[in-house]
Design a protein around this motif. Sequence first.
Motif, PDB file in Angstrom:
ATOM      1  N   UNK A  35      52.962 -12.938  53.159  1.00 42.01           N
ATOM      2  CA  UNK A  35      52.381 -12.081  54.194  1.00 42.01           C
ATOM      3  C   UNK A  35      51.121 -12.691  54.773  1.00 42.01           C
ATOM      4  N   UNK A  36      50.412 -11.893  55.534  1.00 39.12           N
ATOM      5  CA  UNK A  36      49.107 -12.271  56.107  1.00 39.12           C
ATOM      6  C   UNK A  36      48.279 -10.981  56.161  1.00 39.12           C
ATOM      7  N   UNK A  37      46.999 -11.055  55.893  1.00 40.44           N
ATOM      8  CA  UNK A  37      45.991  -9.980  55.997  1.00 40.44           C
ATOM      9  C   UNK A  37      45.161  -9.844  54.729  1.00 40.44           C
ATOM     10  N   UNK A  38      45.846  -9.773  53.555  1.00 41.64           N
ATOM     11  CA  UNK A  38      45.080  -9.469  52.347  1.00 41.64           C
ATOM     12  C   UNK A  38      44.522  -8.057  52.385  1.00 41.64           C
ATOM     13  N   UNK A  39      45.345  -7.112  52.784  1.00 44.92           N
ATOM     14  CA  UNK A  39      44.952  -5.694  52.717  1.00 44.92           C
ATOM     15  C   UNK A  39      44.876  -5.312  51.245  1.00 44.92           C
ATOM     16  N   UNK A  40      44.357  -4.134  50.929  1.00 51.92           N
ATOM     17  CA  UNK A  40      44.269  -3.821  49.485  1.00 51.92           C
ATOM     18  C   UNK A  40      45.642  -3.760  48.843  1.00 51.92           C
ATOM     19  N   UNK A  81      54.477  -9.723  42.960  1.00 49.09           N
ATOM     20  CA  UNK A  81      55.613  -9.429  43.848  1.00 49.09           C
ATOM     21  C   UNK A  81      55.483 -10.162  45.187  1.00 49.09           C
ATOM     22  N   UNK A  82      54.246 -10.370  45.634  1.00 46.62           N
ATOM     23  CA  UNK A  82      54.008 -11.139  46.863  1.00 46.62           C
ATOM     24  C   UNK A  82      53.470 -12.505  46.431  1.00 46.62           C
ATOM     25  N   UNK A  83      54.092 -13.588  46.934  1.00 48.11           N
ATOM     26  CA  UNK A  83      53.717 -14.910  46.418  1.00 48.11           C
ATOM     27  C   UNK A  83      52.500 -15.514  47.107  1.00 48.11           C
ATOM     28  N   UNK A  84      52.175 -15.028  48.299  1.00 50.10           N
ATOM     29  CA  UNK A  84      50.993 -15.561  48.965  1.00 50.10           C
ATOM     30  C   UNK A  84      50.663 -14.741  50.188  1.00 50.10           C
ATOM     31  N   UNK A 108      45.342 -17.008  50.057  1.00 48.51           N
ATOM     32  CA  UNK A 108      45.240 -16.235  48.808  1.00 48.51           C
ATOM     33  C   UNK A 108      46.552 -16.329  48.026  1.00 48.51           C
ATOM     34  N   UNK A 109      46.432 -16.697  46.759  1.00 47.49           N
ATOM     35  CA  UNK A 109      47.588 -16.698  45.849  1.00 47.49           C
ATOM     36  C   UNK A 109      47.122 -16.085  44.527  1.00 47.49           C
ATOM     37  N   UNK A 110      48.016 -16.048  43.570  1.00 49.84           N
ATOM     38  CA  UNK A 110      47.668 -15.524  42.242  1.00 49.84           C
ATOM     39  C   UNK A 110      46.471 -16.289  41.641  1.00 49.84           C
ATOM     40  N   UNK A 111      46.341 -17.571  42.024  1.00 49.35           N
ATOM     41  CA  UNK A 111      45.258 -18.421  41.493  1.00 49.35           C
ATOM     42  C   UNK A 111      43.866 -17.888  41.836  1.00 49.35           C
ATOM     43  N   UNK A 112      43.701 -17.388  43.069  1.00 51.71           N
ATOM     44  CA  UNK A 112      42.340 -17.025  43.485  1.00 51.71           C
ATOM     45  C   UNK A 112      42.208 -15.563  43.911  1.00 51.71           C
ATOM     46  N   UNK A 113      43.257 -14.754  43.649  1.00 50.46           N
ATOM     47  CA  UNK A 113      43.230 -13.377  44.167  1.00 50.46           C
ATOM     48  C   UNK A 113      42.058 -12.561  43.620  1.00 50.46           C
TER      49      UNK A 113
END
Length: 343
Positions: free
Chosen positions: A271-276, A286-289, A333-338
Amino acid sequence: MKGKKICIMAISLCMVLPYLCGCQSGQDKKTTRMHIGVACYNQSDTFISEMVGCFKEELYAGSGDETEVTVTCMDAAGSQRTQNDQVKELISAGCSVLCVNLVDRTDPSEIIDLARDNDVPLIFFNREPVAEDMKQWDKIYYIGADAKQSGIMQGEVAAEAIKADKNLDRNKDGKIQYVVLEGEPGHQDAIIRTENAVNTLQKNGIELEKLGGGIANWNRAQSQNRMIQMIGQYQNQIELVLANNDDMALGAIDAYKKLNYTESAYPVFFGIDGTSVGLEAIKDGSLSGTVYNDKEGQALAMVKLAKALVMKTRLEGLTFEKENCIYLPYSEVTIENVDEYLP
Ligand code: GAL
Ligand code: CA
């Protein structure tokens, strides 16, 4: 007037130094009054409601000067005509600056005329007017982000995930079968994001095969419906879902859940945005990036600019492109830096 959703948020902020006993004293302190009108294309849009929330928070936080701020927020619920009327109302209510999230980004003329006739500075945000309209008056500004950058970043994040996990190519044909879920047609962030995400994947050596796509207007429920149709059509062939925003990526995941697919049979979603909700989905895997659309940065720029325009002070700490536009950078944003992004 019927059906019009008006949310009026009046914030009276007396920002005075603690040793002065508040704004009541009045005579010895001169307060600057500032009434900001905010007009949104649709407040049920997740990113917009979060961004406007940040804007209000930034205003509260902006203590230190003696400013009394009132914000009136209006929701056009998807109608440009309603928004034009709302802008008229905001001007009649005495707004000293307007922040407008256009419904139809190609149709700002009536709003520009109203603002210019009443000499009320106009800050457009998130839905970018075309260059010609941005030149119609010298008190017009735009605050947003660069769509191309978000597409490139989505492509980079997806390419990395695909390279790291050979099993994502489920049928082992050396290609990634994908579908796209797109935002509103004509929106500056829709086609550009898709094109750049796909190009970036290809530049990174990923061979792609497009199965299908659909327009879901940034909306989670519409995306779920469209995705259910595509799953019916392509069955287990879909390996990658590229969505122009988080809500549509989450809608696609909802579709698989609704059809009772086991998680091991899901494709990967971006996706795109990084909403809550988007960030939570990154955290739970569930979302990979996603690509962070800097709502705090955009909100802060809008607060600074609005204040400077009302108080007629210099526009310090703001970087303009094309003279009157401010673009805040995206980030991956990924699991690494979320965790850095979660509150
Ligand atoms: C985009 C955002 C979408 C949606 C849209 C509304 O920038 O990514 O989620 O909010 O703006 O104009
Ligand atoms: Ca494949």
